[in-house]
Design a protein around this motif. Structure first.
Motif, short mmCIF file in Angstrom:
data_model
loop_
_atom_site.label_atom_id
_atom_site.label_comp_id
_atom_site.label_asym_id
_atom_site.label_seq_id
_atom_site.Cartn_x
_atom_site.Cartn_y
_atom_site.Cartn_z
N ALA A 1 0.93 -0.96 0.06
CA ALA A 1 0.03 0.00 -0.08
C ALA A 1 0.94 1.23 0.05
CB ALA A 1 -0.79 0.04 1.30
N GLU A 2 1.91 1.27 0.83
CA GLU A 2 2.61 2.48 0.84
C GLU A 2 3.41 2.66 -0.37
OE1 GLU A 2 5.80 2.10 4.04
OE2 GLU A 2 6.96 4.02 3.34
N ARG A 3 3.73 1.67 -1.12
CA ARG A 3 4.54 1.57 -2.37
C ARG A 3 3.42 2.20 -3.45
NH1 ARG A 3 5.52 -3.36 -3.63
NH2 ARG A 3 6.90 -3.46 -1.55
N GLY A 4 2.39 1.74 -3.33
CA GLY A 4 1.35 2.46 -4.62
C GLY A 4 0.88 3.87 -4.04
N LEU A 5 0.97 4.08 -3.07
CA LEU A 5 0.45 5.53 -2.36
C LEU A 5 1.65 6.59 -2.88
CD1 LEU A 5 -1.61 4.93 0.66
CD2 LEU A 5 -2.40 5.37 -1.71
N ARG A 6 2.71 6.11 -2.42
CA ARG A 6 3.94 6.97 -2.90
C ARG A 6 4.02 7.39 -4.26
NH1 ARG A 6 6.21 8.41 1.77
NH2 ARG A 6 6.62 6.89 3.31
N ALA A 7 3.89 6.34 -5.15
CA ALA A 7 4.09 6.39 -6.57
C ALA A 7 3.03 7.41 -7.02
CB ALA A 7 4.08 5.17 -7.12
N ALA A 8 1.78 7.43 -6.44
CA ALA A 8 0.84 8.31 -6.81
C ALA A 8 1.14 9.61 -6.95
CB ALA A 8 -0.58 7.87 -5.92
N GLU A 9 2.16 9.94 -5.87
CA GLU A 9 2.44 11.51 -5.87
C GLU A 9 1.28 12.56 -5.79
OE1 GLU A 9 4.46 11.38 -9.69
OE2 GLU A 9 6.41 10.70 -8.64
N GLY A 10 0.51 12.02 -4.79
CA GLY A 10 -0.54 13.12 -4.34
C GLY A 10 -1.77 13.20 -5.37
N SER A 11 -1.70 12.26 -6.30
CA SER A 11 -2.96 12.17 -7.15
C SER A 11 -3.71 11.02 -6.70
CB SER A 11 -2.50 12.09 -8.73
OG SER A 11 -3.81 11.31 -9.40
N VAL A 12 -4.45 11.13 -5.58
CA VAL A 12 -5.22 10.03 -4.86
C VAL A 12 -6.75 10.52 -4.68
CG1 VAL A 12 -5.36 9.10 -2.75
CG2 VAL A 12 -3.16 9.53 -3.53
N VAL A 13 -7.53 9.46 -4.87
CA VAL A 13 -9.07 9.55 -4.79
C VAL A 13 -9.41 8.54 -3.79
CG1 VAL A 13 -11.31 9.57 -5.82
CG2 VAL A 13 -9.32 10.39 -6.87
N THR B 1 -5.17 10.52 3.65
CA THR B 1 -5.16 11.32 2.26
C THR B 1 -5.03 12.65 2.46
OG1 THR B 1 -6.99 9.83 2.22
CG2 THR B 1 -6.44 10.94 0.16
N GLN B 2 -5.45 13.46 3.29
CA GLN B 2 -5.31 14.75 3.13
C GLN B 2 -4.16 15.32 3.71
OE1 GLN B 2 -8.94 16.47 5.26
NE2 GLN B 2 -10.31 15.44 4.19
N ASP B 3 -3.81 14.89 4.95
CA ASP B 3 -2.49 15.40 5.68
C ASP B 3 -1.23 14.72 4.97
OD1 ASP B 3 -4.54 16.50 6.96
OD2 ASP B 3 -4.03 15.41 9.07
N GLY B 4 -1.32 13.52 4.77
CA GLY B 4 -0.17 12.50 4.51
C GLY B 4 0.24 12.58 2.91
N LEU B 5 -1.00 12.57 2.16
CA LEU B 5 -0.84 12.34 0.64
C LEU B 5 -1.19 13.59 0.06
CD1 LEU B 5 -2.56 8.52 0.46
CD2 LEU B 5 -0.09 9.42 0.63
N GLY B 6 -1.74 14.61 0.81
CA GLY B 6 -2.27 16.05 0.24
C GLY B 6 -3.10 16.06 -0.88
N SER B 7 -4.24 15.20 -0.59
CA SER B 7 -5.14 15.15 -1.68
C SER B 7 -6.71 15.35 -0.66
CB SER B 7 -5.37 13.90 -2.43
OG SER B 7 -6.69 13.73 -3.25
N ARG B 8 -7.72 16.02 -1.33
CA ARG B 8 -9.02 15.98 -0.69
C ARG B 8 -9.98 15.50 -1.54
NH1 ARG B 8 -8.91 19.33 3.79
NH2 ARG B 8 -11.31 18.77 4.04
N ALA B 9 -9.52 14.98 -2.65
CA ALA B 9 -10.29 14.31 -3.69
C ALA B 9 -11.18 12.97 -3.16
CB ALA B 9 -9.64 13.95 -5.08
N ALA B 10 -12.31 13.02 -3.07
CA ALA B 10 -13.17 11.92 -2.55
C ALA B 10 -14.59 11.83 -3.26
CB ALA B 10 -13.46 12.06 -1.14
N ILE B 11 -15.03 10.60 -3.13
CA ILE B 11 -16.29 10.27 -3.75
C ILE B 11 -17.21 9.88 -2.02
CG2 ILE B 11 -18.11 8.64 -4.74
CD1 ILE B 11 -16.05 8.42 -6.85
N LEU B 12 -18.13 10.92 -1.65
CA LEU B 12 -18.67 10.59 -0.38
C LEU B 12 -20.14 10.25 -0.64
CD1 LEU B 12 -17.43 13.90 1.71
CD2 LEU B 12 -16.51 11.46 1.51
N PRO B 13 -20.63 9.51 0.30
CA PRO B 13 -21.89 8.87 0.13
C PRO B 13 -23.11 9.99 0.26
CG PRO B 13 -21.20 8.39 2.26
CD PRO B 13 -19.97 8.84 1.47
N GLU B 14 -22.72 11.12 1.19
CA GLU B 14 -23.78 12.38 1.41
C GLU B 14 -22.93 13.38 1.40
OE1 GLU B 14 -26.86 11.29 1.93
OE2 GLU B 14 -26.31 9.06 1.96
#
Ligand SMILES: Cc1cc2nc3c(=O)[nH]c(=O)nc-3n(C[C@H](O)[C@H](O)[C@H](O)COP(=O)(O)O)c2cc1C
Ligand code: SF4
Ligand code: FES
Lengths: 440, 723, 156
Positions: free
Chosen positions: B306-318, B337-350
């Motif tokens: 998981a760490e490998r995959g997320l680092r490689a994402a370079e902040g482009s995370v949903v 995601t927000q503090d560690g990977l710097g993204s707020r992109a999300a699909i929220l249920p509500e």
């Protein structure tokens, strides 16, 4: 002496099912008079006449009327409901009234409706009374066309075969389209009855007595019958008498007069064995009680009830155990099944009586019958539970030795010769349930 | 409401003071005296006095009286069996009658050990009956549905189950037939009892006559453990007892929260627990090897991957969330995601509107409303079942229930909810809404229920509430169990990039994994991490799959539709540790501290936070009345309650799934010569489905209603013809 | 046909303050329309017309003696055997009918012509024994009247 009739007056010399003839004998004049009176005045008059309910309990109609909140003290409508379910074994008086004087019943309904400012009148007639329903329906149509109803709606509602629907709260449930099972009370119908609205519910005969009260006035009416129960009653006489039938007589006639004068005594000069004064539900009398007066208080003082004034005469050929068994089979068939003591207890009693009748009963079984009766009485939701034990209990008490002989001799003393031998009952034939398998 | 006057009552010589009209059974309890009852159950409407178990002696009354039908009046003197021989004799008689035909087969009865009849028989009852005749016998137990068995020999005819069916759920399906001693409990023509709340009859039955087929003989009461937790299958959040035995879940029982559920559960909440032991459950982390294959990996390896995959994402995370996660899980993901990977992109249920909290009230307040307005095309009972029961109770108490949807009392066009909210307070409301406007104005207490399939609807309904003033309370029905809690935990969410490659996609939960939008994102993602309970096509397009957990396996906080934070408790342990631990540790690897321990609210029934103060007036976006389609019939789709990953895995629940039906208005049916029960073809250009026609006399002409899974592939406008 | 009944039932219901009160008239209507008894579809019809669940209708129908949940013959012969009729010899009438019809009470003749059953007090105690033929009272009916009665039925 026609002067003493207040319900069936004129019924035997006119066809009072026809509006014109009923009017010709003064019909619906009392309605006109009553409608000129203020509702409280009408209630006052009926109360003064101390007319007691003819449906069984003998409760004063005036008191009931008084319990209905007056028009200005209630939100919704009020109703008048007439109990024409007449199903008490031995009773056939309401049927006579409906067939002979339907308009007098309607006149009474409309006066009652005026007294409580009711919006509608519902007449609940037992489903088996088809001919009677047709007569009454015709009378209703005639009266409606003649404009006698005014603002009041009058509706005839046919039952569908259930004794319990004669019990007032079960009747209301049935009228609302439910299973006819009694409601816990309070609240009582005058406060919360049909559709939970104030409801006056009275027996056919009670209501049909009202016009006479308006006509004669409370004082004169009160001079008929006895002080504690003025007026006349239609006694239904049946069983082993020469002239069974309906007899309208003042309250307070003796059993002897009814059975031996009007009924002309026991058939074929046989001996009287037992006499049931108020329909199958009340405790039985023995021949030594023939001089009891037939009014609510006198009969009660003598240990039974006037009930629906249905007098059943039993001659010497009947076996009281068989009679008890047949009576109990009626109650087990008619128990609504809502409350435990009646539903379970009546079934138990039938089993015990069957055993005793068959000659297989033990001393313990005899005592158990009495015990089970005690355990049902006063514990059921409605009075059917009590009815179911008053008959059997009183037969056992007053004819103990006959029950005893069944146990001692291991057979019916009549040896198959009794008039009640092997009488079958509806509860013996398979009912429309495939599910309940009650082992023999 | 003014507080009622207090009255003095004497029970068994003890003086008690209670509000006038309090039931005598409750009054006795207040005096520390227990009056035995069978048929009495205050939640089932007015008492019926049928079983006669509660007979007592009352001063001034010749006959014994049933305590359950009596209300406290000043000066009432009552003696129970404990001080009155007459009452004791009565009670003894009644118990003997009840036991006459009772098989007394306690040893092999599921109720054994927790059976009121058994207890009472020990305490008061006659040791042996004097009835020497054979007892009434029936085939037993007969299934009245795949979920419920009925043993008519044990039944004591207290009419609790039938009263539940008639007076609480109002489905009218479970009744007593025949008369007197022949009376038995039955369904119509022995058809299955198929209704959303059927399981409650098992709990109201005071004997072992109605039992759960999923629980039969599973456990004996002394071998089990009851864990207090909360149902996680819809936004109501009913309080439950999770009964476990030897670490396995054996059944779900209600844990009456008077403000939330009043002790009722829907059949999904009661019976869906079987999904915990589904065969296709994922029990270890899986890592993609080659195109289609997977290998089980350890917790540590999974973290590295998981760490490998997320680092490689370079902040482009949903991140895509399902709505079933706890607040703590959502927070962990947000921090990561927000503090560690710097993204707020999300699909929220509500998206939960803050103004809703200004009008919040306990669900039980619906009962006290004099006008209830239900607005939106989704059937309330399918979305938040218990709310439907509260609304029925309100109606029985005399409230006016106004329903605004194509089959409602105000049958507007589909999709009118948002517009209607505004129209209901505008001076020139359209004719069909005017009666409702008047009622709302006149009402002293208003309950507003939003049941439109539009998560942004909070603004509209809150705006309506604001116009009506503080007399109104708002019940916004989210689509998911903890949608509100998750929205709050995530905060502002950015839209996922509309196109182009995505560094990493985190899919949380089976629910959202089935969302076509998420599927589309996955195809653009270099790395997909999915935490799901069951194998599905998701596992095929993920690079790393974490074993997900069920609400019954988690500890944490969840926020229901009222906005009430409630405590979830772990009833059974999941195959491997839960998502929270994983994401907390993962966050650590990106230098973010996340508490791996869920918050610990008390177990007790959670209170509802007070209403918040108004800061700014509610601004609702303008909404226009939907336009009537010219051609074809418009489809209203809704999601049936009995759907989703958990239900799909419980064989006994399948009969509850929505039928393959299309609801037609009487007019449209007549026009097409279609009758109730006919097979019809529902088609929109290209696709077509064969469904059974159900004529709904209340449904607006020009509209058809179909449950989601049966509307698959159909477009917004369809034609219906004989098949 | 069924739709016509729907409308008739709705009309009856409109006479009452609450629709459900039309239950018994509606059941009677449905029973007549279905050859004297209430098959499942008859109960469904009534339920539909009164906006009730079929089970609620079945619950009521099975409570009352005059609603038949099983097929019945073209004619209905009912004998009261309650106290007054029993004392007047109802048993002998039942026996006579059993012989003439060739079936015990509670049964329907094989040719489907006659259903023969016992009933509780019909309110004809003064004219006992009471026999009810197709809902009309024959008071009194003595054993010797039975052969003629049965012949008459077979004739019709
Ligand atoms: C089991 C049972 C059956 C009854 N049957 C009848 C009946 O057939 N007709 C009747 O008028 N009252 C009957 N009653 C009495 C009614 O409950 C009620 O007291 C009566 O109709 C009141 O009318 P009244 O005051 O004019 O007598 C019955 C009561 C019970 C408990
Ligand atoms: S006493 Fe009998 S008839 Fe009356 S409520 Fe109880 S069961 Fe029904
Ligand atoms: S509890 Fe009171 S009668 Fe059943």
């Amino acid at each position: 002496m026609a002067a003493e009739l207040t319900v069936l007056t004129g019924a035997y010399d006119h066809d009072l099912t026809r509006l014109a003839e009923y009017r010709a004998v003064g019909g619906y004049r009392q309605l006109t008079r009553a409608r000129k009176m203020k509702p409280p005045a009408v209630i006052e008059e009926i109360s003064k006449a101390s007319l007691r309910g003819r449906g069984g309990a003998g409760f004063p109609m005036g008191r009931k009327l008084g319990l209905v909140p007056p028009a200005d003290k209630r939100q919704g409508p009020a109703y008048v409901v007439v109990n024409a379910d007449e199903s008490e074994p031995g009773a056939f008086k309401d049927r006579e009234i409906i067939r002979r004087v339907p308009h007098r019943l309607l006149e009474g309904c409309l006066i009652a409706a005026h007294a409580i400012q009711a919006e509608a009148v519902f007449i609940y007639i037992r489903g088996e009374y088809l001919a009677e329903a047709l007569v009454l329906e015709a009378a209703i149509d005639e009266a409606r066309l003649a404009g006698l109803f005014g603002q009041v709606k009058v509706l005839l509602h046919r039952g569908a075969g259930a004794y319990i629907c004669g019990e007032e709260s079960a009747l209301l449930e049935s009228l609302e389209g439910n299973r006819g099972q009694p409601r816990p009370r309070p609240p009582f119908p005058p406060v919360a009855g049909l559709y939970m609205q104030p409801t006056l519910i009275n027996n056919v005969q009670t209501v049909a007595s009202v016009p006479a009260i308006i006509e004669l006035g409370a004082e004169r009416y009160a001079q008929l019958g006895v002080a504690s129960a003025p007026g006349t009653v239609v006694y239904s006489l049946s069983g082993n008498v020469n002239r069974p039938g309906n007899y309208e007589l003042p309250l307070g006639v003796t059993l002897r007069e009814l059975v031996f004068e009007h009924g002309q005594g026991i058939a074929d000069g046989r001996a009287l064995k037992a006499i049931i004064p108020g329909g199958s539900s009340v405790p039985v009398f023995t021949p030594d009680q023939l001089d009891v007066q037939l009014d609510f208080d006198s009969v009660q003082a003598a240990g039974s009830y006037l009930g629906s004034a249905a007098v059943i005469v039993v001659d010497e050929r009947a076996c009281m155990v068989q009679l008890a068994l047949r009576a109990e089979k009626f109650y087990v068939h008619e128990s609504c099944g809502k409350c435990t003591p009646c539903r379970e207890g009546t079934r138990w009693l039938v089993r015990l009586l069957e055993k005793i009748e068959a000659g297989d009963g033990t001393q313990a079984d005899l005592d158990l019958v009495a015990e089970v009766c005690d355990r049902i009485e006063g514990k059921s939701l409605c009075a059917l539970g009590d009815f179911a034990v008053w008959c059997v209990g009183s037969y056992l008490e007053k004819f103990r030795d006959e029950f005893q002989r069944h146990v001692d001799e291991g057979r019916c003393p009549y040896g198959g010769e009794s008039s009640t031998e092997g009488v079958p009952a509806p509860s013996d034939q398979h009912t429309h349930t495939a599910m309940a398998q009650v082992p023999a | 409401m003014s507080s009622p006057e207090l009255v003095n009552v004497v029970i068994d010589g003890r003086d008690v003071q209670v509000p006038k009209g309090t039931g005598m059974v409750e009054t006795a309890l207040a005096a520390g005296i227990e009056i035995p009852v069978f048929c009495y159950e205050p939640r089932l409407g007015s008492p019926i006095g049928a079983c006669r178990m509660c007979l007592c002696e009352v001063d001034g009354m010749p006959k014994l009286q049933t305590a359950c039908t009596m209300a406290a009046q000043d000066g009432l003197v009552l003696r129970t069996a404990q001080t009155s021989d007459k009452a004791a004799e009565g009670q003894d008689a009644v118990l003997e009658f009840i036991l006459l035909n009772h098989p007394l087969d306690c040893p092999d009865c599921d109720k054994g050990g927790e059976c009121p009849l058994q207890d009472l028989t020990f305490r008061w009852g006659p040791g042996n009956t004097r009835m020497r005749f054979p007892k009434r016998t029936f085939d037993k137990p007969i299934p009245i549905s795949p979920l419920i068995g009925l043993d008519r020999e044990r039944c004591i005819l207290c009419y609790r189950c039938t009263r539940f069916s008639e007076l609480v759920a109002e489905d009218g399906q479970l009744v007593a037939v025949n008369r007197g001693a022949q009376s038995v409990i039955a369904t119509f023509e022995d058809e299955p009892y198929r209704a959303h709340f059927s399981g409650n009859v098992i709990e109201v039955c005071p004997v072992g006559a109605l039992t759960s087929t999923t629980y039969r003989f599973r456990a004996r009461p002394w071998e089990i453990q009851n864990v207090p937790t909360v149902c996680g299958l819809c936004p109501v959040g009913c309080n439950i007892w999770a009964t476990t035995r030897e670490g396995k879940l054996a059944r779900i029982l209600s844990r009456n929260h008077p403000e939330v559920d009043e002790g009722w559960l829907c059949d999904k909440g009661r019976f869906a627990y079987g999904h915990l032991r589904a065969e296709d459950r994922i029990t270890a982390p899986l890592r993609r090897v080659r195109r289609r294959g997977f290998e089980r990996v350890s917790w540590e390896e999974a973290l590295d991957e998981a760490e490998r995959g997320l680092r490689a994402a370079e902040g482009s995370v949903v991140v895509a969330l399902s709505g079933g996660e706890t607040v703590e899980q959502a927070t962990a993901l947000a921090r990561l995601t927000q503090d560690g990977l710097g993204s707020r992109a999300a699909i929220l249920p509500e998206t939960s509107h803050p103004a809703l909290d200004r009008f919040r009230a306990p669900l039980s307040a619906i009962r006290d409303a004099d006008v209830c307005l239900v607005i939106g095309d989704d059937p309330v009972v399918e979305r938040a079942p218990i709310v439907d029961l509260w609304l029925r109770q309100a109606r029985r108490a005399g409230a006016e229930i106004i329903t605004v949807h194509p089959a409602g009392s105000v049958p507007l066009e589909p999709g009118s909810a948002a517009w209607a909210c505004a129209a209901l307070t505008s001076a020139d409301a359209p004719k069909e809404l005017r009666p409702a406007v008047r009622s709302l104005k006149r009402a002293e207490r208003v309950a507003l229920v939003w049941s439109e399939n539009d998560p942004t609807g909070g603004a509209y309904i809150a705006a309506l509430a604001e116009k009506l003033g503080p007399k109104s309370s708002v019940y916004f029905l989210p689509r998911t169990p903890n949608g509100r809690g998750i929205a709050a935990a995530w905060g502002r969410a950015d839209e996922p990039p509309a196109d182009g490659e995505i560094g990493a996609l985190i899919v949380s939960g089976d629910e959202v994994a089935r969302d076509p939008g998420v599927r589309e994102l996955a195809e653009r993602a270099r790395f997909v991490l999915a935490a799901v309970m069951f194998e599905s096509e998701v596992t095929l397009w993920s690079h790393l799959v974490l074993p997900g957990t069920s609400y019954l396996e988690r500890d944490g906080t969840t926020i229901n539709l009222e906005g009430r934070p409630q405590r979830l408790r772990r009833a059974v342990t999941p195959p491997v540790d839960e998502e929270l631990a994983f994401f907390a540790e993962l966050a650590g690897r990106f230098g973010v501290e996340v508490d791996p321990w869920p918050g610990r609210l008390p177990d007790a029934h959670a209170p509802l936070p007070a209403r918040t103060e108004a800061d700014a007036p509610v601004k609702a976006p303008a909404a226009r009345a939907p336009k009537r389609r010219r051609r074809g019939l418009e489809v209203v789709r809704y999601r049936g309650l009995f759907s989703g990953a958990a239900v799909a895995r419980v064989p006994q629940l399948q009969f509850q799934r929505s039928l393959a039906e299309v609801e037609l208005s009487a007019a449209d049916a007549l026009q097409r010569g279609i009758e109730n029960g006919n097979l019809v073809r529902v088609s929109s250009n290209g696709t077509s489905r064969t469904l059974t026609a159900r004529i709904n006399r209340r449904l607006r002409a020009g509209v058809v209603r179909i449950e989601n899974e049966h509307a698959n592939g159909l477009e917004a406008s369809v034609e219906v013809t004989h098949a | 046909m069924a739709d016509a009944r729907y409308d008739r039932i709705r009309k009856i219901a409109a006479k009452y303050p609450e629709r459900r009160s039309a239950m018994m008239p509606a059941l009677r209507l449905a029973q007549d329309a279905h050859g004297g008894w209430l098959p499942a579809e008859a109960l469904r019809e009534v339920a539909d017309a009164l906006d009730l669940a079929p089970a609620e209708v079945e619950a009521v129908a099975t409570f009352y003696d005059m609603f038949n949940l099983e097929p019945v013959g073209r004619h209905l012969v009912e004998v009261c055997t309650n106290l007054s009729c029993a004392l007047a010899g109802a048993k002998q009438v039942v026996d006579a009918l059993e012989i003439e019809l060739g079936i015990p009470p509670g049964e329907t003749s094989n040719d489907g012509e006659v259903t023969f059953r016992l009933i509780e007090c019909a309110g004809g105690c003064g004219y006992a024994p009471v026999v009810v033929v197709d809902h009309l009272y024959r008071e009194p009916t003595r054993p010797e009247d039975v052969p003629g009665l049965v012949e008459e039925l077979r004739g019709r």
